[in-house]
Write a protein that holds these residues in place. Structure first.
Motif, PDB file in Angstrom:
ATOM      1  N   ASP A 189       0.821  -1.209   0.000  1.00  0.00           N
ATOM      2  CA  ASP A 189       0.000   0.000   0.000  1.00  0.00           C
ATOM      3  C   ASP A 189       0.855   1.259   0.000  1.00  0.00           C
ATOM      4  OD1 ASP A 189      -2.185  -1.660   0.024  1.00  0.00           O
ATOM      5  OD2 ASP A 189      -2.764  -1.218   2.101  1.00  0.00           O
ATOM      6  N   CYS A 190       1.915   1.257   0.800  1.00  0.00           N
ATOM      7  CA  CYS A 190       2.794   2.419   0.857  1.00  0.00           C
ATOM      8  C   CYS A 190       3.502   2.632  -0.473  1.00  0.00           C
ATOM      9  CB  CYS A 190       3.799   2.266   1.995  1.00  0.00           C
ATOM     10  SG  CYS A 190       4.818   3.736   2.238  1.00  0.00           S
ATOM     11  N   LEU A 191       3.950   1.551  -1.098  1.00  0.00           N
ATOM     12  CA  LEU A 191       4.605   1.672  -2.399  1.00  0.00           C
ATOM     13  C   LEU A 191       3.650   2.246  -3.438  1.00  0.00           C
ATOM     14  CD1 LEU A 191       6.958   1.273  -4.339  1.00  0.00           C
ATOM     15  CD2 LEU A 191       6.161  -1.077  -4.672  1.00  0.00           C
ATOM     16  N   LEU A 192       2.424   1.773  -3.447  1.00  0.00           N
ATOM     17  CA  LEU A 192       1.442   2.293  -4.408  1.00  0.00           C
ATOM     18  C   LEU A 192       1.184   3.781  -4.175  1.00  0.00           C
ATOM     19  CD1 LEU A 192      -1.046  -0.703  -4.562  1.00  0.00           C
ATOM     20  CD2 LEU A 192       0.603   0.003  -6.303  1.00  0.00           C
ATOM     21  N   LEU A 193       1.094   4.177  -2.921  1.00  0.00           N
ATOM     22  CA  LEU A 193       0.899   5.600  -2.615  1.00  0.00           C
ATOM     23  C   LEU A 193       2.118   6.418  -3.034  1.00  0.00           C
ATOM     24  CD1 LEU A 193      -0.814   5.153   0.843  1.00  0.00           C
ATOM     25  CD2 LEU A 193      -1.871   6.184  -1.185  1.00  0.00           C
ATOM     26  N   ALA A 194       3.324   5.873  -2.815  1.00  0.00           N
ATOM     27  CA  ALA A 194       4.545   6.572  -3.231  1.00  0.00           C
ATOM     28  C   ALA A 194       4.589   6.727  -4.745  1.00  0.00           C
ATOM     29  CB  ALA A 194       5.782   5.815  -2.733  1.00  0.00           C
ATOM     30  N   LEU A 195       4.190   5.683  -5.465  1.00  0.00           N
ATOM     31  CA  LEU A 195       4.169   5.766  -6.927  1.00  0.00           C
ATOM     32  C   LEU A 195       3.149   6.799  -7.403  1.00  0.00           C
ATOM     33  CD1 LEU A 195       4.518   1.997  -7.826  1.00  0.00           C
ATOM     34  CD2 LEU A 195       6.228   3.803  -8.135  1.00  0.00           C
ATOM     35  N   GLU A 196       2.029   6.873  -6.712  1.00  0.00           N
ATOM     36  CA  GLU A 196       1.031   7.895  -7.047  1.00  0.00           C
ATOM     37  C   GLU A 196       1.617   9.291  -6.873  1.00  0.00           C
ATOM     38  OE1 GLU A 196      -3.142   9.384  -5.117  1.00  0.00           O
ATOM     39  OE2 GLU A 196      -2.856   7.222  -5.298  1.00  0.00           O
ATOM     40  N   GLU A 197       2.373   9.486  -5.789  1.00  0.00           N
ATOM     41  CA  GLU A 197       3.024  10.778  -5.572  1.00  0.00           C
ATOM     42  C   GLU A 197       4.059  11.069  -6.646  1.00  0.00           C
ATOM     43  OE1 GLU A 197       2.113  13.138  -3.658  1.00  0.00           O
ATOM     44  OE2 GLU A 197       0.642  11.980  -2.533  1.00  0.00           O
ATOM     45  N   MET A 198       4.769  10.038  -7.123  1.00  0.00           N
ATOM     46  CA  MET A 198       5.720  10.238  -8.217  1.00  0.00           C
ATOM     47  C   MET A 198       4.991  10.727  -9.461  1.00  0.00           C
ATOM     48  SD  MET A 198       8.880   9.702  -7.371  1.00  0.00           S
ATOM     49  CE  MET A 198       9.713   9.371  -8.910  1.00  0.00           C
ATOM     50  N   ARG A 232      -5.331  21.432 -12.632  1.00  0.00           N
ATOM     51  CA  ARG A 232      -4.894  21.291 -11.248  1.00  0.00           C
ATOM     52  C   ARG A 232      -3.565  22.011 -11.094  1.00  0.00           C
ATOM     53  NH1 ARG A 232      -4.921  15.023  -9.963  1.00  0.00           N
ATOM     54  NH2 ARG A 232      -2.749  15.592 -10.162  1.00  0.00           N
ATOM     55  N   SER A 233      -3.398  22.683  -9.978  1.00  0.00           N
ATOM     56  CA  SER A 233      -2.107  23.339  -9.759  1.00  0.00           C
ATOM     57  C   SER A 233      -1.315  22.535  -8.734  1.00  0.00           C
ATOM     58  CB  SER A 233      -2.310  24.778  -9.275  1.00  0.00           C
ATOM     59  OG  SER A 233      -2.960  24.787  -8.035  1.00  0.00           O
ATOM     60  N   HIS A 234      -0.092  22.239  -9.085  1.00  0.00           N
ATOM     61  CA  HIS A 234       0.827  21.505  -8.213  1.00  0.00           C
ATOM     62  C   HIS A 234       2.125  22.282  -8.153  1.00  0.00           C
ATOM     63  CE1 HIS A 234      -1.444  17.798  -7.775  1.00  0.00           C
ATOM     64  NE2 HIS A 234      -1.726  17.867  -9.059  1.00  0.00           N
ATOM     65  N   GLU A 235       2.716  22.232  -7.001  1.00  0.00           N
ATOM     66  CA  GLU A 235       4.025  22.847  -6.865  1.00  0.00           C
ATOM     67  C   GLU A 235       5.050  21.734  -6.758  1.00  0.00           C
ATOM     68  OE1 GLU A 235       4.123  25.746  -3.780  1.00  0.00           O
ATOM     69  OE2 GLU A 235       2.264  26.663  -4.453  1.00  0.00           O
ATOM     70  N   ILE A 262       7.805  16.818  -4.407  1.00  0.00           N
ATOM     71  CA  ILE A 262       9.067  16.175  -4.017  1.00  0.00           C
ATOM     72  C   ILE A 262       9.030  15.832  -2.531  1.00  0.00           C
ATOM     73  CG2 ILE A 262      11.542  16.565  -3.673  1.00  0.00           C
ATOM     74  CD1 ILE A 262      11.518  18.100  -6.341  1.00  0.00           C
ATOM     75  N   ALA A 263       8.525  16.744  -1.724  1.00  0.00           N
ATOM     76  CA  ALA A 263       8.408  16.478  -0.286  1.00  0.00           C
ATOM     77  C   ALA A 263       7.520  15.265  -0.026  1.00  0.00           C
ATOM     78  CB  ALA A 263       7.863  17.703   0.435  1.00  0.00           C
ATOM     79  N   ASP A 264       6.399  15.175  -0.736  1.00  0.00           N
ATOM     80  CA  ASP A 264       5.514  14.015  -0.570  1.00  0.00           C
ATOM     81  C   ASP A 264       6.236  12.718  -0.906  1.00  0.00           C
ATOM     82  OD1 ASP A 264       3.304  15.470   0.267  1.00  0.00           O
ATOM     83  OD2 ASP A 264       2.381  15.539  -1.725  1.00  0.00           O
ATOM     84  N   VAL A 265       7.001  12.719  -1.987  1.00  0.00           N
ATOM     85  CA  VAL A 265       7.730  11.519  -2.404  1.00  0.00           C
ATOM     86  C   VAL A 265       8.743  11.129  -1.326  1.00  0.00           C
ATOM     87  CG1 VAL A 265       9.392  10.613  -4.079  1.00  0.00           C
ATOM     88  CG2 VAL A 265       7.366  11.850  -4.879  1.00  0.00           C
ATOM     89  N   TYR A 309       6.964   9.589   1.681  1.00  0.00           N
ATOM     90  CA  TYR A 309       6.533   8.207   1.440  1.00  0.00           C
ATOM     91  C   TYR A 309       7.706   7.246   1.433  1.00  0.00           C
ATOM     92  CZ  TYR A 309       1.547   8.728   0.891  1.00  0.00           C
ATOM     93  OH  TYR A 309       0.219   8.940   1.140  1.00  0.00           O
ATOM     94  N   LEU A 310       8.853   7.648   0.910  1.00  0.00           N
ATOM     95  CA  LEU A 310      10.018   6.763   0.908  1.00  0.00           C
ATOM     96  C   LEU A 310      10.529   6.516   2.327  1.00  0.00           C
ATOM     97  CD1 LEU A 310      11.926   7.959  -2.268  1.00  0.00           C
ATOM     98  CD2 LEU A 310      10.479   5.926  -1.996  1.00  0.00           C
ATOM     99  N   VAL A 311      10.509   7.542   3.158  1.00  0.00           N
ATOM    100  CA  VAL A 311      10.899   7.368   4.562  1.00  0.00           C
ATOM    101  C   VAL A 311       9.901   6.447   5.255  1.00  0.00           C
ATOM    102  CG1 VAL A 311      11.188   8.542   6.784  1.00  0.00           C
ATOM    103  CG2 VAL A 311      12.174   9.529   4.713  1.00  0.00           C
ATOM    104  N   HIS A 312       8.618   6.643   4.992  1.00  0.00           N
ATOM    105  CA  HIS A 312       7.583   5.787   5.576  1.00  0.00           C
ATOM    106  C   HIS A 312       7.767   4.344   5.109  1.00  0.00           C
ATOM    107  CE1 HIS A 312       3.844   4.646   7.352  1.00  0.00           C
ATOM    108  NE2 HIS A 312       3.167   4.582   6.217  1.00  0.00           N
ATOM    109  N   LEU A 313       8.085   4.157   3.846  1.00  0.00           N
ATOM    110  CA  LEU A 313       8.327   2.823   3.305  1.00  0.00           C
ATOM    111  C   LEU A 313       9.509   2.156   4.032  1.00  0.00           C
ATOM    112  CD1 LEU A 313       7.162   1.044   1.005  1.00  0.00           C
ATOM    113  CD2 LEU A 313       8.933   1.962  -0.459  1.00  0.00           C
ATOM    114  N   ALA A 314      10.567   2.912   4.259  1.00  0.00           N
ATOM    115  CA  ALA A 314      11.716   2.374   5.001  1.00  0.00           C
ATOM    116  C   ALA A 314      11.308   1.984   6.421  1.00  0.00           C
ATOM    117  CB  ALA A 314      12.855   3.395   5.033  1.00  0.00           C
ATOM    118  N   ASN A 315      10.507   2.813   7.055  1.00  0.00           N
ATOM    119  CA  ASN A 315      10.053   2.506   8.411  1.00  0.00           C
ATOM    120  C   ASN A 315       9.215   1.229   8.435  1.00  0.00           C
ATOM    121  OD1 ASN A 315      11.346   4.657   9.625  1.00  0.00           O
ATOM    122  ND2 ASN A 315       9.567   5.995   9.561  1.00  0.00           N
TER     123      ASN A 315
END
Length: 106
Positions: free
Chosen positions: A31-40, A60-63, A68-71, A74-80
């Motif tokens: 689930d975390c990987l899928l969410l990280a990929l969505e953020e990518m 949609r406006s994205h900064e 990058i912060a979201d990605v 999620y990668l830190v969360h994935l490591a945890n």
């Protein structure tokens, strides 16, 4: 020697606490990987908008910096979730990269 700042340990610990507080500490790796990929994907979309690519018609406006912060989060969360000491993993990988790079340039 490879030196990674100790702040990375503190950041990884902080985000473990945040995940618990927000109720997603029990997420699976999948689930975390899928969410990280969505953020990518959102990061890619934000860069497309920033670069004014012709195919970008979404309103949609994205900064880029937020995506990058979201990605990263999620990668830190994935490591945890995986029980990985991110600092040690980065040190180990950098040692491997240095050996590979130095070996090719000798």
């Amino acid at each position: 020697p490879v030196r990674i700042p100790p702040a990375l340990d503190a950041f990884q610990s902080y985000f473990a606490e945040v995940a618990t507080e927000r109720g997603y500490a029990g997420e699976s790796l999948r689930d975390c990987l899928l969410l990280a990929l969505e953020e990518m994907g959102e990061l890619a979309h934000a860069i497309r908008k920033q670069e004014k690519m012709v195919r970008d018609h979404a309103d949609r406006s994205h900064e880029v910096e937020h995506e990058i912060a979201d990605v990263v989060l999620y990668l830190v969360h994935l490591a945890n979730i995986a029980g990985i000491d991110l600092k040690q993993a980065l040190i180990d990988k950098e040692v491997m990269n240095r050996e590979r790079f130095l070996g090719k340039n000798r």
